[in-house]
Design an enzyme around this catalytic site. Structure first.
Site: not given
Length: 343
Positions: A21, A68-69, A101-102
């Site tokens: 993000t 990052s997911s 951040t995921d």
């Protein structure tokens, strides 16, 4: 990773970028899209250099470029190798990794388990995309670089820096989907005796290869059966992290399957953790499915780690343990309490 001493007179911080993000953009219909972020990354670095103290030098290295997911064991391997390669240069003072951040909590512990170098590694990211009018990424990146350049950060391992919070890697987890203070750290209310607990962070004796080991997480809510557990075992899992209730207690049908597996599959390592956000998962309660009963079957308690980080640690230990089968599983069980948080 090397233990080279570096000069702090002219700090050199290398920023490893992975997308997320912090460099994402917003489409006309409001969707946030990460990836293909070269222009946003260049703008982010230009803005950073304009506000950094002149004595701090930064350079960038693109490692990944995605949400990052989508990250998993192969990406953890790539990032461990990338950070190790950067720190092979004795002129580098510290490393910053920009990351979505995921799955940042998994990457953080994967890096920290390998990080025996005194120089800091700081992970940062953002909860708002780069084109948001109140984007939080620039401030987070500045904080992370300043931290990585500060001698006070040496010997603390991998640090997570977001929303003005600075947290050590082990026990950290994303606690809010949108709040700029995105992460919290699950830790004891009172320090343990001896060294401060944040300094007790043993590293692996070898290099883990996460992509070579299958470890699955199975949610075990009240009343659940063992269908998902058996499916993971059939798919080739060498380890299971079971997310139970309370301090790591499992429903009766799941507990029965675990007891059966303890007899039939001594090569399989099982860890119990909790769906409860804070506190320690322990072998406390007796009765069928209670942590104390599970411990008699060889089930390990995750302590202050939750399922994401427990999975990474278990995969790392399975990967770095010689051989396979029951002997290797027994060796992992013997090692477990040395590595999980505050054991």
């Amino acid at each position: 990773m090397t233990s080279a001493e570096t000069s702090t007179d002219t700090p050199h911080i290398v920023i490893c970028t992975t997308g997320g993000t912090i460099t994402a953009s917003t489409t006309s219909d409001g969707a946030v899209i990460a990836g293909d972020s070269d222009p946003a990354t260049a703008a982010m670095l230009d803005q950073l250099r304009s506000v950094l103290p002149g004595e701090i030098r930064v350079s960038a290295r693109a490692v990944l470029d995605a949400d990052s997911s989508t990250f998993g064991p192969a990406e953890w391997d790539l990032l461990v190798d990338a950070v190790s390669d950067v720190l092979a240069d004795p002129d580098v003072t510290g490393v910053v990794v920009t990351h979505g951040t995921d799955t940042l909590e998994e990457t953080a512990i994967a890096l920290d388990l390998h990080h025996d170098d005194p120089r800091p590694v700081a992970l940062t990211g953002a909860q708002r995309p780069a084109d948001h009018p109140e984007a939080d990424g620039p401030a987070n990146l500045l904080d992370a670089v300043l931290l990585a350049a500060d001698p006070v950060s040496r010997d603390l391992g991998v640090l997570v820096v977001l929303g003005r919070a600075i947290l050590q890697a082990r026990g950290v987890r994303k606690w809010h989907t949108t709040d700029p203070v995105a992460f919290a750290r699950n830790s004891p209310d009172h320090p343990v005796e001896g060294l401060p607990p944040e300094l007790e962070r043993p590293t692996l004796t070898g290099r883990a290869r996460f992509a070579d080991v299958r470890v699955d997480v199975v949610a075990c809510p009240p009343g659940s059966d063992a269908t998902a557990l058996h499916a993971c075992v059939s798919a080739g899992a060498r380890g299971l992290v079971l997310e139970g209730s309370g301090s790591g207690n499992l429903p009766p049908e799941v507990a029965g399957a675990v007891a059966q597996l303890a007899e039939e599959r001594p090569d399989l390592v099982v860890v119990a953790t909790s769906r409860v956000p804070r506190g320690e998962a322990t072998a406390t309660y007796g009765g069928h499915g209670g942590g104390a009963e599970l411990a008699t079957r060889g089930v390990l308690s995750a302590g202050y780690l939750r399922s994401g980080q427990a999975r990474v640690l278990l995969a790392a230990l399975l990967s770095t343990t010689d051989g396979a089968g029951a002997d290797a599983a027994a060796d992992v069980r013997r090692q477990w309490d040395r590595y999980h948080l505050y054991s």
